[in-house]
Structures are given as C-alpha cells and as structure tokens.
Design a protein around this motif. Sequence first.
Motif, PDB file in Angstrom:
ATOM      1  N   CYS A  16       0.926  -1.317   0.031  1.00  0.00           N
ATOM      2  CA  CYS A  16      -0.130  -0.399   0.160  1.00  0.00           C
ATOM      3  C   CYS A  16       1.082   0.836  -0.006  1.00  0.00           C
ATOM      4  O   CYS A  16       0.731   1.981  -1.028  1.00  0.00           O
ATOM      5  CB  CYS A  16      -0.861  -0.100   1.226  1.00  0.00           C
ATOM      6  SG  CYS A  16      -1.759  -1.492   1.262  1.00  0.00           S
ATOM      7  N   ASP A  17       1.633   1.614   0.647  1.00  0.00           N
ATOM      8  CA  ASP A  17       2.858   1.981   0.334  1.00  0.00           C
ATOM      9  C   ASP A  17       3.213   2.376  -0.546  1.00  0.00           C
ATOM     10  O   ASP A  17       3.234   3.933  -1.257  1.00  0.00           O
ATOM     11  CB  ASP A  17       3.623   1.960   2.369  1.00  0.00           C
ATOM     12  CG  ASP A  17       4.795   2.740   1.801  1.00  0.00           C
ATOM     13  OD1 ASP A  17       5.006   4.787   2.648  1.00  0.00           O
ATOM     14  OD2 ASP A  17       5.921   3.415   2.098  1.00  0.00           O
ATOM     15  N   GLU A  18       3.373   1.762  -1.465  1.00  0.00           N
ATOM     16  CA  GLU A  18       4.607   1.659  -2.362  1.00  0.00           C
ATOM     17  C   GLU A  18       3.521   2.121  -3.562  1.00  0.00           C
ATOM     18  O   GLU A  18       4.318   3.001  -4.377  1.00  0.00           O
ATOM     19  CB  GLU A  18       5.103   0.245  -2.794  1.00  0.00           C
ATOM     20  CG  GLU A  18       6.538   0.195  -2.326  1.00  0.00           C
ATOM     21  CD  GLU A  18       6.637  -1.752  -2.526  1.00  0.00           C
ATOM     22  OE1 GLU A  18       6.049  -2.204  -2.847  1.00  0.00           O
ATOM     23  OE2 GLU A  18       7.429  -1.989  -1.072  1.00  0.00           O
ATOM     24  N   THR A  19       2.611   1.391  -3.390  1.00  0.00           N
ATOM     25  CA  THR A  19       1.919   1.822  -4.658  1.00  0.00           C
ATOM     26  C   THR A  19       0.527   3.185  -4.720  1.00  0.00           C
ATOM     27  O   THR A  19      -0.360   3.425  -4.927  1.00  0.00           O
ATOM     28  CB  THR A  19       0.118   0.600  -5.313  1.00  0.00           C
ATOM     29  OG1 THR A  19       0.289   1.069  -3.820  1.00  0.00           O
ATOM     30  CG2 THR A  19       1.490  -0.721  -5.207  1.00  0.00           C
ATOM     31  N   ARG A  75       7.356   3.963  10.021  1.00  0.00           N
ATOM     32  CA  ARG A  75       7.942   2.978   9.103  1.00  0.00           C
ATOM     33  C   ARG A  75       7.311   2.805   7.178  1.00  0.00           C
ATOM     34  O   ARG A  75       8.260   2.648   6.986  1.00  0.00           O
ATOM     35  CB  ARG A  75       7.506   1.857  10.133  1.00  0.00           C
ATOM     36  CG  ARG A  75       7.706   0.994  10.812  1.00  0.00           C
ATOM     37  CD  ARG A  75       7.759  -0.419  11.698  1.00  0.00           C
ATOM     38  NE  ARG A  75       8.490  -1.213  10.362  1.00  0.00           N
ATOM     39  CZ  ARG A  75       8.151  -2.772   9.908  1.00  0.00           C
ATOM     40  NH1 ARG A  75       7.483  -3.491  11.317  1.00  0.00           N
ATOM     41  NH2 ARG A  75       9.109  -3.145   9.131  1.00  0.00           N
ATOM     42  N   PHE A  76       5.855   3.297   7.870  1.00  0.00           N
ATOM     43  CA  PHE A  76       5.262   3.146   6.519  1.00  0.00           C
ATOM     44  C   PHE A  76       4.727   4.920   5.743  1.00  0.00           C
ATOM     45  O   PHE A  76       3.826   4.904   5.571  1.00  0.00           O
ATOM     46  CB  PHE A  76       4.210   2.296   6.389  1.00  0.00           C
ATOM     47  CG  PHE A  76       4.862   1.225   6.312  1.00  0.00           C
ATOM     48  CD1 PHE A  76       5.475   0.400   5.124  1.00  0.00           C
ATOM     49  CD2 PHE A  76       4.678   0.607   7.132  1.00  0.00           C
ATOM     50  CE1 PHE A  76       6.041  -1.335   5.261  1.00  0.00           C
ATOM     51  CE2 PHE A  76       5.007  -1.129   7.853  1.00  0.00           C
ATOM     52  CZ  PHE A  76       5.808  -1.463   6.815  1.00  0.00           C
ATOM     53  N   PRO A  77       5.167   5.808   5.653  1.00  0.00           N
ATOM     54  CA  PRO A  77       5.733   6.896   5.516  1.00  0.00           C
ATOM     55  C   PRO A  77       4.560   7.675   4.299  1.00  0.00           C
ATOM     56  O   PRO A  77       3.789   8.852   4.545  1.00  0.00           O
ATOM     57  CB  PRO A  77       7.205   7.629   5.296  1.00  0.00           C
ATOM     58  CG  PRO A  77       7.662   6.793   4.314  1.00  0.00           C
ATOM     59  CD  PRO A  77       7.164   5.210   5.204  1.00  0.00           C
ATOM     60  N   ASP A  82       9.881   3.395  21.630  1.00  0.00           N
ATOM     61  CA  ASP A  82      10.884   3.458  20.569  1.00  0.00           C
ATOM     62  C   ASP A  82      10.187   3.076  19.566  1.00  0.00           C
ATOM     63  O   ASP A  82      10.951   2.893  18.438  1.00  0.00           O
ATOM     64  CB  ASP A  82      11.357   1.671  21.179  1.00  0.00           C
ATOM     65  CG  ASP A  82      10.401   0.645  21.285  1.00  0.00           C
ATOM     66  OD1 ASP A  82       9.234   0.874  21.801  1.00  0.00           O
ATOM     67  OD2 ASP A  82      10.881  -0.155  21.168  1.00  0.00           O
ATOM     68  N   LYS A  83       9.082   3.417  19.287  1.00  0.00           N
ATOM     69  CA  LYS A  83       8.515   3.447  17.693  1.00  0.00           C
ATOM     70  C   LYS A  83       7.827   4.395  17.443  1.00  0.00           C
ATOM     71  O   LYS A  83       7.265   5.002  15.961  1.00  0.00           O
ATOM     72  CB  LYS A  83       7.415   1.988  17.477  1.00  0.00           C
ATOM     73  CG  LYS A  83       6.910   1.071  18.992  1.00  0.00           C
ATOM     74  CD  LYS A  83       5.350   0.535  18.667  1.00  0.00           C
ATOM     75  CE  LYS A  83       4.626  -0.132  19.362  1.00  0.00           C
ATOM     76  NZ  LYS A  83       4.102  -1.015  19.083  1.00  0.00           N
TER      77      LYS A  83
END
Length: 421
Positions: A240-243, A292-294, A330-331
């Motif tokens: 989803c992040d990439e597309t 993690r998935f901006p 930490d996240k």
Amino acid sequence: METKPTVEAKPTTDTRQSLPLIISVDDHTVEPPQVWQDRLPKKYLDIGPRIVRAPLKEMTFLGGRFKPVMGERGGDGPIGDWWVYEDLHRPLTRLDTAVGYDRDEIKLEVITYEQMRKGSYDVPARLADMDVNHVQSALCFPTFPRFCGQTFTEATDHELGLLCIRAYNDWMVEEWCGPSARGRLIPLTLIPLWDAELAAAEVRRNAARGVRAVAFSEIPPHLGLPSVHTDAWDPFLAACDETGTVVAMHIGSSSRMPSTSADAPPAVGSTITFANCCFSMVDWLMSGKFERFPNLKVMYAEGQIGWIPYILERADVVWEENRGWGGVADKVHRPPSELFADHVYGCFFDDAFGLKNLDAIGLNNVLYETDYPHSDSTWPKSREVGEAQMGHLDADVVEKIVRGNAIELLQLTPEGLWSGT
C-alpha cells in the motif's frame, strides 16, 4: 419492479451550485447475481457464491449480531434472494438497499432483487440516482463479501476464497467501474486477509490497473487475525505504501458492531457505530506503522468525525506523559495528532458537531459520503443536507470537504473522475 418507493429518480431542474458536486467516499454496491458464477472455474460453481430464492425461517439482529435462518425452498415464510456459499446462507435485506422508502417503512426483512432500487446493482441506474443526488463520483464498499471480504476469510476453502476475491476485484474494476461508468465510480478492492503476502500481491495487481483503495478490517483481532501492532501485516502495508493505495476501513469491518449487551436493540449499536473506528485509530496511531511506512494513508468510512478531537488530545497526553512505560517510546516518535494529520482521514455524512470543530480535526483530513443505498443515506437530499450543515463555511473549505480532499487522496483527475490506468 420496485415496491412502494417514495422518491423517483428524476432529473433535477434546480440550478443552484452552492454545494460543489459531491465525491462520496462511502457508498455501497449490491453485487449482481452472476458476479462469481460468470468468473469462477466450473468445478466451483456449485459451492461458490450463487443466488437462491427461498423463504425466511427466522432472523434476528441483537447485540450487534445478525442471524438469519433460511427455510426450506417451497416452504412457508417471506420470500427473499439468498447468497449461498459453502455452508453460508445470507439473505438480501431491506437494510442492504433502503433508499426510496419512508424511514418508518424500513424494517429488517428479506427482499428479492426485484424489490430493491435498481441503482443498488445496475451501473446506468446508479449513475441516474447519483445525478438526482448531486453526486459526481462514488467509491463503493461490497455487500455479500462484507465490508472487507470477511465472507471469504471465514470460508473453509481458501483456494476458492482467493479465486472469489480476484473475481470480485475483476468485476469491480472491469464492470462496476468499467467504461459505462465514465469514471464516476471509483474502485475499491478486496484482499485475502488470511495471507499478507497474497494480500500484497493483490494490492499490486490492482494498483497496476489504477486502483488506489483497498478494504481492510478496523480491528483485525475480532476476525481472529493479527493486530496492527505485530509485523504480520507488513508485506501488505508495504505494498500500500509503495503504490499509494489507501487502506479503507468501514464500520462493521471487524464483523462486530459495537453494542453493550447481547440483548441491546440495534438502535444502541447504531448510536455508537463510531466506537470501533475510535479504537482502531488509536491502534494505528500507537502502532509505529505510519513512521515505518511514511506514504501510508488510512480512512474510516461512516465513522463520522465529531469524536476525533478529544481522542487526539488524549492520545497526545498519553504519548507525552506515559510513553516510557506505555510501550510506544521506541516506535512512535511524533505526537499522535501529527501522525493523524499526515495519515488519517475521517468520513462523514451527517455531523454538524464535527463541522463546528474542523480546526481541531484538520480540514485536510475530512471526506464526505452519502451512504447510498443504506438506510442512513442522505439520498436524494445529500446536497440539501450538505448545504444546511456547511452553510457557515467558506466556499473553499466546502470544496475541499466535498471533493477536493477525495481527489487528492484517491488520485482522481482534477475533474474528480477515476481514470484507471
């Protein structure tokens, strides 16, 4: 033949343009009977989804649980069209398609295709009803698969389930949103929730043909699936992040509508439908996934927006004061309200309180919907409702809410249409 419709689809002659043409990010389609019969291999036709006309034996909807029981064909009881799939019997009901009926006539009852408004399942009729309602474009959630494909996740045969999901997605892209829709219907696809790698592959397959939205569960553990706090969903989220595919979560997509007791009437759950969206949004904000998935974006359909400001305020306080022992230091490295502004969208159709608090929510994070053809729908008066609720807002603000934000989020053309690949 429709029974007792109170509103006919007639071209409007009103030339007022105070409310821009609506892009609804939450409407619904009732799948035509042949969606799966036309697309599944022959060996699956007798167990894959198909329509059977049969009587209703009994049906209840209490404590957020819907329990219909199909009678013997040829037996006594109200006649309806039922989806039959493996051992599942799921009837079409008046709640699936209630537009055109007086509110007091809308009851929990089984119906046939002939007893529903044709725009529920037919593209030309849907476009005509959109014209009546001042709607230019619409993104539609499914009915028989349920809001994120739970029907296929809960099935015994996941090989067949995957074929059913792909068949639905092909129908959604090629027919429901095909050439006859003229870009006015925006595709929303499903994934095999039981396998994140297969889900990622399906996201990429559909993204390659222009799809920019995928349905997901607001609270996956309610479906017996991993939470968003695990790494289990990372392949899907990476796709989803990439597309640029938006994760769309509808109320009820966890198969458990909020309620207070097993015997609470549906009115209780209907009043607090936003609750699962609220819980889900806190999950995402505290999960670390947005860092993690901006490029990841999520939206909540039919959750309304008035509840958001307090939750953001509370989440920021918890993050600021308790993150050390709260398990997120930490996240989650930014205040949750900042993450919300960059990644989360609330959708509404009737929320005057939320519109009075836009500054606390964020103008860029609000989308509009009409919920056609459900009983909550503002059809055929969505323009009038919008004008009444947003009359106090500047024209540029209304433009963003009613269509501008949806155009940007779903990567539509500047004119507000889906252009496919």
